[in-house]
Design a protein around this motif. Structure first.
Motif, PDB file in Angstrom:
ATOM      1  N   MET A   1     -16.682  28.565  29.502  1.00 14.60           N
ATOM      2  CA  MET A   1     -15.518  29.175  28.889  1.00 14.60           C
ATOM      3  C   MET A   1     -15.587  29.013  27.386  1.00 14.60           C
ATOM      4  O   MET A   1     -15.839  27.920  26.865  1.00 14.60           O
ATOM      5  N   LEU A   2     -15.371  30.087  26.673  1.00 15.50           N
ATOM      6  CA  LEU A   2     -15.154  30.063  25.237  1.00 15.50           C
ATOM      7  C   LEU A   2     -13.962  30.972  24.979  1.00 15.50           C
ATOM      8  O   LEU A   2     -14.069  32.194  25.045  1.00 15.50           O
ATOM      9  N   ARG A   3     -12.817  30.355  24.724  1.00 13.90           N
ATOM     10  CA  ARG A   3     -11.556  31.090  24.617  1.00 13.90           C
ATOM     11  C   ARG A   3     -10.957  30.891  23.234  1.00 13.90           C
ATOM     12  O   ARG A   3     -10.857  29.779  22.727  1.00 13.90           O
ATOM     13  N   VAL A   4     -10.556  32.002  22.632  1.00 12.66           N
ATOM     14  CA  VAL A   4      -9.934  31.990  21.314  1.00 12.66           C
ATOM     15  C   VAL A   4      -8.483  32.427  21.476  1.00 12.66           C
ATOM     16  O   VAL A   4      -8.213  33.493  22.044  1.00 12.66           O
ATOM     17  N   THR A   5      -7.546  31.621  20.982  1.00 10.70           N
ATOM     18  CA  THR A   5      -6.125  31.946  21.041  1.00 10.70           C
ATOM     19  C   THR A   5      -5.582  32.041  19.628  1.00 10.70           C
ATOM     20  O   THR A   5      -5.693  31.090  18.844  1.00 10.70           O
ATOM     21  N   VAL A  16       9.073  37.922  11.911  1.00 14.66           N
ATOM     22  CA  VAL A  16       9.677  37.524  13.180  1.00 14.66           C
ATOM     23  C   VAL A  16       8.612  37.477  14.271  1.00 14.66           C
ATOM     24  O   VAL A  16       8.646  36.622  15.164  1.00 14.66           O
ATOM     25  N   GLU A  17       7.631  38.383  14.195  1.00 15.27           N
ATOM     26  CA  GLU A  17       6.613  38.478  15.244  1.00 15.27           C
ATOM     27  C   GLU A  17       5.377  37.638  14.959  1.00 15.27           C
ATOM     28  O   GLU A  17       4.647  37.282  15.889  1.00 15.27           O
ATOM     29  N   ARG A  18       5.106  37.336  13.683  1.00 10.30           N
ATOM     30  CA  ARG A  18       3.840  36.696  13.329  1.00 10.30           C
ATOM     31  C   ARG A  18       4.067  35.427  12.513  1.00 10.30           C
ATOM     32  O   ARG A  18       4.775  35.445  11.510  1.00 10.30           O
ATOM     33  N   ALA A  19       3.426  34.339  12.963  1.00  8.52           N
ATOM     34  CA  ALA A  19       3.488  33.058  12.263  1.00  8.52           C
ATOM     35  C   ALA A  19       2.306  32.940  11.299  1.00  8.52           C
ATOM     36  O   ALA A  19       1.347  33.707  11.364  1.00  8.52           O
ATOM     37  N   PRO A  20       2.346  31.957  10.387  1.00  8.16           N
ATOM     38  CA  PRO A  20       1.217  31.754   9.473  1.00  8.16           C
ATOM     39  C   PRO A  20      -0.064  31.366  10.213  1.00  8.16           C
ATOM     40  O   PRO A  20      -0.054  31.014  11.392  1.00  8.16           O
ATOM     41  N   SER A  21      -1.147  31.357   9.479  1.00  9.11           N
ATOM     42  CA  SER A  21      -2.495  31.268  10.051  1.00  9.11           C
ATOM     43  C   SER A  21      -2.751  30.019  10.897  1.00  9.11           C
ATOM     44  O   SER A  21      -2.511  28.893  10.454  1.00  9.11           O
ATOM     45  N   ALA A  22      -3.263  30.251  12.089  1.00  9.20           N
ATOM     46  CA  ALA A  22      -3.758  29.180  12.955  1.00  9.20           C
ATOM     47  C   ALA A  22      -4.525  29.814  14.100  1.00  9.20           C
ATOM     48  O   ALA A  22      -4.088  30.829  14.665  1.00  9.20           O
ATOM     49  N   LEU A  23      -5.661  29.229  14.435  1.00 13.49           N
ATOM     50  CA  LEU A  23      -6.523  29.743  15.503  1.00 13.49           C
ATOM     51  C   LEU A  23      -6.982  28.580  16.367  1.00 13.49           C
ATOM     52  O   LEU A  23      -7.504  27.586  15.853  1.00 13.49           O
ATOM     53  N   ARG A  46       4.184  27.187  22.799  1.00 17.03           N
ATOM     54  CA  ARG A  46       4.613  28.516  23.237  1.00 17.03           C
ATOM     55  C   ARG A  46       3.518  29.252  23.985  1.00 17.03           C
ATOM     56  O   ARG A  46       3.774  29.921  24.988  1.00 17.03           O
ATOM     57  N   PHE A  47       2.278  29.123  23.513  1.00 12.53           N
ATOM     58  CA  PHE A  47       1.184  29.890  24.100  1.00 12.53           C
ATOM     59  C   PHE A  47       0.265  29.059  24.979  1.00 12.53           C
ATOM     60  O   PHE A  47      -0.797  29.514  25.396  1.00 12.53           O
ATOM     61  N   GLY A  48       0.666  27.829  25.281  1.00 11.62           N
ATOM     62  CA  GLY A  48       0.028  27.054  26.326  1.00 11.62           C
ATOM     63  C   GLY A  48      -1.353  26.524  26.032  1.00 11.62           C
ATOM     64  O   GLY A  48      -2.122  26.276  26.963  1.00 11.62           O
ATOM     65  N   THR A  49      -1.677  26.291  24.768  1.00 10.52           N
ATOM     66  CA  THR A  49      -2.999  25.730  24.479  1.00 10.52           C
ATOM     67  C   THR A  49      -3.052  24.234  24.746  1.00 10.52           C
ATOM     68  O   THR A  49      -4.132  23.674  24.934  1.00 10.52           O
ATOM     69  N   GLY A  50      -1.886  23.585  24.739  1.00 12.30           N
ATOM     70  CA  GLY A  50      -1.874  22.134  24.834  1.00 12.30           C
ATOM     71  C   GLY A  50      -2.219  21.508  23.495  1.00 12.30           C
ATOM     72  O   GLY A  50      -2.485  22.205  22.507  1.00 12.30           O
ATOM     73  N   PHE A  51      -2.221  20.171  23.468  1.00 12.79           N
ATOM     74  CA  PHE A  51      -2.448  19.443  22.226  1.00 12.79           C
ATOM     75  C   PHE A  51      -3.750  18.650  22.261  1.00 12.79           C
ATOM     76  O   PHE A  51      -3.859  17.599  21.637  1.00 12.79           O
ATOM     77  N   GLY A  52      -4.745  19.151  22.965  1.00 14.08           N
ATOM     78  CA  GLY A  52      -5.993  18.414  23.108  1.00 14.08           C
ATOM     79  C   GLY A  52      -6.988  18.599  21.987  1.00 14.08           C
ATOM     80  O   GLY A  52      -8.157  18.238  22.139  1.00 14.08           O
ATOM     81  N   VAL A  53      -6.554  19.129  20.859  1.00 16.45           N
ATOM     82  CA  VAL A  53      -7.494  19.367  19.765  1.00 16.45           C
ATOM     83  C   VAL A  53      -8.059  18.046  19.244  1.00 16.45           C
ATOM     84  O   VAL A  53      -7.332  17.072  19.068  1.00 16.45           O
ATOM     85  N   SER A  54      -9.361  18.050  18.999  1.00 10.41           N
ATOM     86  CA  SER A  54     -10.013  16.855  18.460  1.00 10.41           C
ATOM     87  C   SER A  54     -10.398  17.035  16.995  1.00 10.41           C
ATOM     88  O   SER A  54     -10.587  16.048  16.282  1.00 10.41           O
ATOM     89  N   HIS A  55     -10.528  18.293  16.563  1.00 11.05           N
ATOM     90  CA  HIS A  55     -10.920  18.575  15.182  1.00 11.05           C
ATOM     91  C   HIS A  55     -10.085  19.732  14.645  1.00 11.05           C
ATOM     92  O   HIS A  55      -9.859  20.727  15.349  1.00 11.05           O
ATOM     93  N   PRO A 295      -5.144  41.262  16.766  1.00  7.63           N
ATOM     94  CA  PRO A 295      -4.396  40.408  17.699  1.00  7.63           C
ATOM     95  C   PRO A 295      -2.961  40.162  17.254  1.00  7.63           C
ATOM     96  O   PRO A 295      -2.654  40.087  16.064  1.00  7.63           O
ATOM     97  N   ASP A 296      -2.094  40.030  18.232  1.00  2.00           N
ATOM     98  CA  ASP A 296      -0.752  39.518  18.007  1.00  2.00           C
ATOM     99  C   ASP A 296      -0.789  38.001  18.152  1.00  2.00           C
ATOM    100  O   ASP A 296      -1.750  37.429  18.686  1.00  2.00           O
ATOM    101  N   ASP A 297       0.255  37.330  17.705  1.00  2.00           N
ATOM    102  CA  ASP A 297       0.378  35.912  18.014  1.00  2.00           C
ATOM    103  C   ASP A 297       0.387  35.759  19.533  1.00  2.00           C
ATOM    104  O   ASP A 297       1.114  36.455  20.245  1.00  2.00           O
TER     105      ASP A 297
END
Length: 311
Positions: A1-5, A16-23, A46-55, A295-297
């Protein structure tokens, strides 16, 4: 899996529809965040990525790319995080990023390291991939990032091994696929290239952050499976793009075409184009024959292997 959100796709001014930059990028369970605009921790929920970021990889220090760091760090802390977080930023950014980590006097209860990276280097080196840095051109010290996987093993031709070379199924197959020659019971020696095809390319995802179109992006995004490029303006505002060191959708398309990328995702949309994303898609598509996405948010993109049809 290689998923980009896509967590935030707006320009400097959110809508209202778009937040500042984050990928957010999830590669086989390794989770990374590229830029962290205001409210990124809420977008992650909101978009279900979770908080497992390491970097966390920061492209530059403008507020719409970094003001989410205090909120993210404190949210992680409130969730009893123990795992370390590494933050990478361009030259000259360490002190400012460290201040953001400790904003309002907060002292995280988990390890946070901040380091500077230079264009043309490797920000993260793993056994099967690297996250490389490349030069970008904005109004401040900046850097882009490319997640580049190693080549994979060639395909093992089981039919040839069994029927033509009469190699008995078993450990010999694994050794051959690992690049070892094997000697059979009848004395024959079989070399890997007799049953293993050429190496197969891994995947490449490239994120520019804010930038003018530059040659370094073309080089970093050569044959990329996904190029996420600044497309703040339409061509009609090309003078404004130059003044503010951003790119137009047409310029992003031209970069993707020169790089031979498969897909182009346009991001950092100026608020002046709210509801007009199709115009930027069309403009980029006039310069690039591959797939163009705006892409949309919350948009998620799965990045397959280049030879996925043959899997």
């Amino acid at each position: 899996m290689l998923r980009v959100t896509f967590l935030g796709t707006s320009g400097a001014v959110p809508t209202v529809e778009r937040a500042p930059s984050a990928l957010h990028v999830n590669r086989e369970g390794d989770e990374f965040l590229f830029d962290c605009g205001e409210g990124t921790q809420r977008q992650m929920m909101r978009f279900g990525t979770g908080f497992g970021v390491s970097h966390l990889f920061v492209t530059h220090l403008h507020g719409d790319h970094v003001l989410g760091i205090p909120g993210l760090v404190q949210s992680l802390d409130f969730n009893d995080r123990e795992e370390p977080l590494a933050i990478h930023g361009p030259p000259g950014s360490k002190r400012h990023l460290t201040d953001l980590v400790h904003a309002a006097g907060h002292d995280p209860g988990f390890p946070v390291t901040v380091r500077e990276v230079r264009p043309g280097g490797v920000a993260l080196d793993r056994a099967e991939y690297e996250i490389r840095t490349f030069e970008t051109a904005h109004r401040t010290s900046s850097v882009g990032y490319a997640l580049v996987e190693d080549d994979r093993k060639g395909r093992f031709d089981r039919e040839k091994a069994e029927e033509e070379l009469e190699i008995p199924p078993g450990p010999a197959y694994g050794k051959l696929h690992e690049g070892e020659s094997v000697e059979l019971d009848d004395g024959r020696v079989v070399d890997p290239d007799q049953v293993v095809g050429p190496p197969r390319p891994g995947r490449r995802v490239v994120y520019t952050g804010d930038t003018r179109p530059v040659e370094a992006t073309v080089e970093a995004a050569e044959d990329a499976d996904l190029l996420v490029h600044d497309a703040t303006f339409l061509h009609e505002a090309s003078d404004r793009a130059r003044e503010t060191a951003h790119s137009t959708a047409r310029e992003a398309g031209q970069i993707a075409a020169r790089a031979g990328a498969s897909r182009l995702a346009l991001t950092h949309l100026s608020s002046r184009y709210a509801g007009r994303a199709h115009e930027l898609e069309r403009e980029a598509g006039e310069a690039f024959d591959g797939e163009v996405l705006y892409p949309d948010d919350g948009t998620r993109i799965e990045v397959p292997y280049p030879d996925a049809d043959g899997e």
